[in-house]
Design a protein around this motif. Structure first.
Motif, mmCIF file in Angstrom:
data_model
loop_
_atom_site.group_PDB
_atom_site.id
_atom_site.type_symbol
_atom_site.label_atom_id
_atom_site.label_comp_id
_atom_site.label_asym_id
_atom_site.label_seq_id
_atom_site.Cartn_x
_atom_site.Cartn_y
_atom_site.Cartn_z
ATOM 1 N N ARG A 1 37.792 35.736 40.865
ATOM 2 C CA ARG A 1 36.880 35.505 39.733
ATOM 3 C C ARG A 1 37.049 36.579 38.669
ATOM 4 N NH1 ARG A 1 30.969 35.060 41.445
ATOM 5 N NH2 ARG A 1 30.738 34.893 39.203
ATOM 6 N N HIS A 2 37.496 37.749 39.092
ATOM 7 C CA HIS A 2 37.733 38.834 38.139
ATOM 8 C C HIS A 2 38.856 39.706 38.692
ATOM 9 C CE1 HIS A 2 36.767 41.657 34.917
ATOM 10 N NE2 HIS A 2 36.862 42.626 35.806
ATOM 11 N N ASN B 1 30.125 47.911 40.343
ATOM 12 C CA ASN B 1 29.548 46.905 39.427
ATOM 13 C C ASN B 1 30.481 45.735 39.163
ATOM 14 O OD1 ASN B 1 26.962 48.234 38.532
ATOM 15 N ND2 ASN B 1 28.432 49.844 38.049
ATOM 16 N N GLN B 2 31.053 45.184 40.203
ATOM 17 C CA GLN B 2 31.952 44.048 39.991
ATOM 18 C C GLN B 2 31.333 42.770 40.534
ATOM 19 O OE1 GLN B 2 34.708 44.063 38.213
ATOM 20 N NE2 GLN B 2 34.345 46.229 37.818
ATOM 21 N N PRO B 3 31.611 41.644 39.850
ATOM 22 C CA PRO B 3 31.107 40.370 40.378
ATOM 23 C C PRO B 3 31.773 40.028 41.710
ATOM 24 C CG PRO B 3 32.565 40.015 38.492
ATOM 25 C CD PRO B 3 32.365 41.500 38.612
ATOM 26 N N THR C 1 35.865 39.634 42.972
ATOM 27 C CA THR C 1 36.766 40.502 42.197
ATOM 28 C C THR C 1 37.874 41.040 43.120
ATOM 29 O OG1 THR C 1 35.011 41.193 40.707
ATOM 30 C CG2 THR C 1 36.915 42.651 40.873
#
Ligand code: FES
Length: 323
Positions: A117-118, A189-191, A194
Motif C-alpha cells: 500500500r505504501h 507512522n506508516q500505514p 507499507t
C-alpha cells in the motif's frame, strides 16, 4: 550494488555491447554513466531495483540501474570511486563518451512488492541508485511512496533528480542525528501494508533493519539491497561428486566451491566471484545447497537445482553436481 571479478570469461548471450553516451560528475567521487545501443535500438526493460554487470578491462562489477525500467533508451548507473581504487571503480571512472562496454542483461532481487500500500524508500550515499529507480517507478505507476535520503553535505548524488521525483515525499538528512529522528518517525507512522526498501553501506542498512525489527516490523516487509554478498564465514568442508566427469572433490573450509572446481581442472564461467552476477551457476542434482548469493530469487533458491558456486556451499555433507 557493486562486486569485483578476478577474471574475464567468454562472451555469452547474456551480454549486450553498448556505447557510453553520457558521463556526469555527480560529486567529486561519484560519476554517472549512460549506456545506449550503438544503433539506437531500445534496450530490454527491467523491474525497478535491477542491476547490470559491467565489464571493464579485466574486472566486472554489478551496478544498480537508476531508471524506472520502462522502455529504456539507455541504462544509467552511478559509480563511487573507492579510495583504494579496488573493485574496478577507478577503471570505470576513466570511461569516456564514445567508449564501448559489455554489460549483462538487467537482473533484480530487489523488486517492489506489487501489493504494497505504501513504499518507504531509505538510502544512504551511493545506495540512492536502486532507490531512485524505485522512486521513479512509483511516480510513473502512481504508487504511494516516500523517501529518506541520507548523504554527506554537498555530496548528494542525484539530489536534484531525487527532489524532482519525490517532491514533498522526500526527507533529506545530512547528519546522523537528523537521520535517526526521521527514520524513527517514519517507522512509527506508516500505514498498514507499507514495505521498506533500504540500500546503503552495510552498517547503515543493519541500523535501519534492526530499528524496524525493534518497532515490530515483520521481516517479510523489510527489503534490502547490499552492495555485494557480505563477508561470509568460512563454512564447513563438504564433498562434491561430479556425475559427468566422475570426479569426487572435497571443498575445504575457507575455500569456495568455484576455487575447488578450478583447482581440479573444471573451468566454470564466472565474473564477480561475489554472488551477484549469476555467471557461475552450476546444476545441482542432489543435496541441499546453502545459498549465499544475491542473484537467485527466493523461489529459485527453494528449487535447489542451481548453485552459485563462487559463494554457495552445502547444507549437507555432500552435493551431487551435473558436471
Ligand atoms: S561469479 Fe558472479 S555470482 Fe558467481
Amino acid at each position: 550494488m557493486t562486486a569485483t571479478a578476478v577474471a574475464t570469461r567468454p562472451r555469452t548471450s547474456k551480454q549486450l555491447t553498448l556505447e557510453v553516451v553520457d558521463v556526469i560528475e555527480q560529486t567529486p567521487f561519484i560519476k554517472s554513466f549512460a549506456f545506449a545501443d550503438p544503433h539506437g535500438e531500445q534496450l530490454p526493460g527491467f523491474v525497478p531495483g535491477s542491476h547490470i554487470v559491467v565489464e571493464s578491462g579485466a574486472k566486472a562489477n554489478a551496478y544498480s540501474l537508476t531508471g524506472s525500467g520502462q522502455n529504456p533508451a539507455a541504462y544509467t548507473i552511478s559509480v563511487a570511486r573507492a579510495p583504494t581504487g579496488a573493485g574496478g571503480s577507478a577503471a570505470m571512472h576513466k570511461i569516456s563518451i564514445g567508449d564501448t562496454v559489455s554489460v549483462s542483461h538487467p537482473r533484480s532481487a530487489f523488486a517492489p512488492v506489487a501489493t504494497a500500500r505504501h513504499h518507504l524508500l531509505i538510502a544512504a550515499g551511493i545506495g540512492i541508485t536502486p532507490i531512485l529507480s524505485h522512486a521513479r517507478a512509483a511516480r510513473e505507476w502512481g504508487r504511494s511512496s516516500s523517501l529518506i535520503y541520507s548523504y554527506r553535505p554537498d555530496a548528494g548524488a542525484h539530489i536534484e533528480e531525487v527532489r524532482a521525483v519525490s517532491g514533498t515525499g522526500l526527507t533529506e538528512c545530512t547528519d546522523r542525528k537528523s537521520f535517526r529522528k526521521a527514520l524513527n518517525k517514519a517507522l512509527l507512522n506508516q500505514p498498514m501494508g507499507t514495505y521498506v526498501y533500504v540500500c546503503g553501506p552495510a552498517e547503515f542498512m543493519s541500523t535501519v533493519l534492526l530499528q524496524a525489527k525493534d518497532h515490530g516490523w515483520p521481516a517479510e516487509r523489510l527489503h534490502s539491497e547490499p552492495f555485494a554478498a557480505a563477508d561470509q564465514d568460512p563454512g564447513r568442508p563438504f564433498r562434491v561428486e561430479l556425475t559427468r566427469s566422475g570426479k569426487s572433490l572435497i571443498v575445504p573450509a575457507g575455500q569456495s566451491l568455484l576455487e575447488t572446481l578450478e583447482a581440479a581442472g573444471t573451468a566454470i564461467p564466472n565474473m564477480c566471484r561475489q554472488g551477484v552476477c549469476g555467471e557461475c551457476a552450476i546444476p545441482v542434482l542432489k543435496g541441499r545447497v546453502e545459498h549465499r548469493d544475491l542473484y537467485l530469487t527466493a523461489e529459485e533458491k527453494a528449487a535447489n537445482d542451481t548453485a552459485m558456486c563462487c559463494v554457495s556451499r552445502a547444507q549437507d555433507q555432500e552435493l551431487e553436481l551435473d558436471l
